[in-house]
Design an enzyme around this catalytic site. Structure first.
Site, PDB file in Angstrom:
ATOM      1  N   ASP A   1      26.464  -6.077  14.064  1.00 32.35           N
ATOM      2  CA  ASP A   1      25.834  -7.071  13.195  1.00 32.35           C
ATOM      3  C   ASP A   1      26.277  -6.919  11.746  1.00 32.35           C
ATOM      4  O   ASP A   1      26.390  -7.911  11.022  1.00 32.35           O
ATOM      5  CB  ASP A   1      24.304  -6.979  13.305  1.00 32.35           C
ATOM      6  CG  ASP A   1      23.817  -7.668  14.567  1.00 32.35           C
ATOM      7  OD1 ASP A   1      24.271  -8.788  14.835  1.00 32.35           O
ATOM      8  OD2 ASP A   1      23.012  -7.069  15.299  1.00 32.35           O
TER       9      ASP A   1
ATOM     10  N   HIS B   1      17.469  -7.013  22.678  1.00 32.99           N
ATOM     11  CA  HIS B   1      18.381  -7.989  23.272  1.00 32.99           C
ATOM     12  C   HIS B   1      18.116  -8.237  24.750  1.00 32.99           C
ATOM     13  O   HIS B   1      18.671  -9.160  25.317  1.00 32.99           O
ATOM     14  CB  HIS B   1      19.826  -7.477  23.151  1.00 32.99           C
ATOM     15  CG  HIS B   1      20.354  -7.495  21.752  1.00 32.99           C
ATOM     16  ND1 HIS B   1      20.890  -8.623  21.181  1.00 32.99           N
ATOM     17  CD2 HIS B   1      20.427  -6.532  20.806  1.00 32.99           C
ATOM     18  CE1 HIS B   1      21.273  -8.350  19.940  1.00 32.99           C
ATOM     19  NE2 HIS B   1      20.995  -7.095  19.683  1.00 32.99           N
TER      20      HIS B   1
ATOM     21  N   GLU C   1      21.868  -3.250   9.289  1.00 35.30           N
ATOM     22  CA  GLU C   1      22.919  -4.031   9.957  1.00 35.30           C
ATOM     23  C   GLU C   1      23.102  -5.400   9.292  1.00 35.30           C
ATOM     24  O   GLU C   1      23.573  -6.345   9.919  1.00 35.30           O
ATOM     25  CB  GLU C   1      22.652  -4.154  11.461  1.00 35.30           C
ATOM     26  CG  GLU C   1      21.236  -4.471  11.856  1.00 35.30           C
ATOM     27  CD  GLU C   1      21.013  -4.435  13.371  1.00 35.30           C
ATOM     28  OE1 GLU C   1      21.964  -4.273  14.150  1.00 35.30           O
ATOM     29  OE2 GLU C   1      19.852  -4.590  13.777  1.00 35.30           O
TER      30      GLU C   1
HETATM   31  C1  3PY Z   1      24.864  -3.499  16.187  1.00 34.02           C
HETATM   32  O1  3PY Z   1      25.969  -2.936  16.107  1.00 34.02           O
HETATM   33  O2  3PY Z   1      24.591  -4.591  15.668  1.00 34.02           O
HETATM   34  C2  3PY Z   1      23.817  -2.846  16.938  1.00 34.02           C
HETATM   35  O3  3PY Z   1      22.742  -3.386  17.015  1.00 34.02           O
HETATM   36  C3  3PY Z   1      24.149  -1.547  17.586  1.00 34.02           C
HETATM   37  O4  3PY Z   1      23.103  -1.024  18.311  1.00 34.02           O
HETATM   38 MG    MG Z   2      22.480  -5.206  16.031  1.00 34.24          MG
END
Ligand code: 3PY
Ligand code: MG
Length: 270
Positions: free
Chosen positions: A181, A51, A155
């Site tokens: 996510d 990110h 995620e």
């Molecule tokens: C998320 O919670 O999407 C993450 O990438 C945590 O690091």
């Molecule tokens: Mg994430």
């Protein structure tokens, strides 16, 4: 030379049953942050290149700082090409975290890029981790393969559904649930203070946990210390991203301001 390869202490600690506390550096890419983290006792640091605006020069400096304190560096790399994998390893990262893993094939491709033959087909370079090419081969290949820690992030719904297959992939050490996510993928609002409490997320979390247990893999997640962290620990999570640079700085500055205000408002002039 190969025998001097920097050992991955965090991986050894995980293997011996310890729970690892992992501080993140997401925005402030200065070696002082790494040194400060090490000075309060963390044994590793996570650097985010998915990110953030960090580039490879930043990463190189941060890894050097970590080496002066003998702590491990784990890099969440962008969900991107092969070069990101090998450049990060050649700079001396102890492990890599691959975001948004959705299938067994993706996990296998990641291992293929990050491990040397016979476990994969990592490209031969001459970076810091191989003493700029001077390490003894083939010992170095085995030591590098053994020491690198590979984590995949679960995620997305697809990742949860495939978690059993993903966990079965040789060379993958860690399945890391990203609650932010994941909440989005299930269409639920992420509660920042308690991100895995929603039943659908907890259920997904438990499914990933069962896959890790079945295949002898470590489970990780990122939650602030609180109820969700207790839930994660009680379900066998031994890799806990527990803080990040912006939160730490904000909390410190905020608390100093509140305490200073308190003193100003409650002290009588002599
Ligand atoms: C998320 O919670 O999407 C993450 O990438 C945590 O690091
Ligand atoms: Mg994430």
């Amino acid at each position: 030379m190969a025998n001097n390869y920097r050992k991955n202490r965090t991986k050894s600690a995980l293997l011996s049953g310890e729970t690892i506390k992992v501080p993140e550096i997401n925005r402030v890419f200065d070696p002082t942050v790494v040194e400060t983290i090490a000075s309060v006792g963390y044994q590793c640091v996570w650097i985010d290149m998915e990110h953030s605006h960090a580039d490879f020069k930043d990463l190189s400096t941060l890894i050097l700082a970590a080496r002066t304190w003998e702590i491990d560096v784990f890099v969440r790399i962008p969900h991107g090409p092969y070069n990101q994998v090998i450049k990060t390893l050649e700079l001396g990262a102890s492990g890599l975290i691959w975001p948004h893993c959705k299938s067994k094939e993706e996990a296998e491709a990641f291992v293929e890029m990050a491990k040397y033959h016979p476990e994969g087909m990592r490209g031969m370079g001459g970076g810091r981790d191989s003493f700029f090419g001077k390490s003894e081969k083939p010992a170095y290949f085995n030591i590098a393969n053994e020491n690198v820690l590979l984590g995949v992030m679960i995620e997305d719904k697809e990742g949860v559904e495939a978690s059993d297959d993903i966990a079965s992939v040789d060379g993958i050490d860690l399945l890391f649930v990203g609650p932010g996510d994941l909440s989005q993928s299930y269409g639920v609002h992420r509660d920042p203070g308690d991100p895995i409490s929603k039943p659908v997320i907890l259920e997904a979390f438990e499914k990933v946990g069962a896959s890790c247990k079945k295949h002898g893999k470590f489970m990780g997640t990122a939650v602030d210390p609180g109820e969700s962290m207790s839930m994660a620990v009680s379900r066998g999570t031994t890799w806990l991203n527990c803080c990040h640079d912006v939160t730490a700085i904000t909390t410190g500055y905020e608390s100093a301001m509140q305490q200073t205000n308190h003193i100003i408002e409650n002290t009588n002039l002599l």
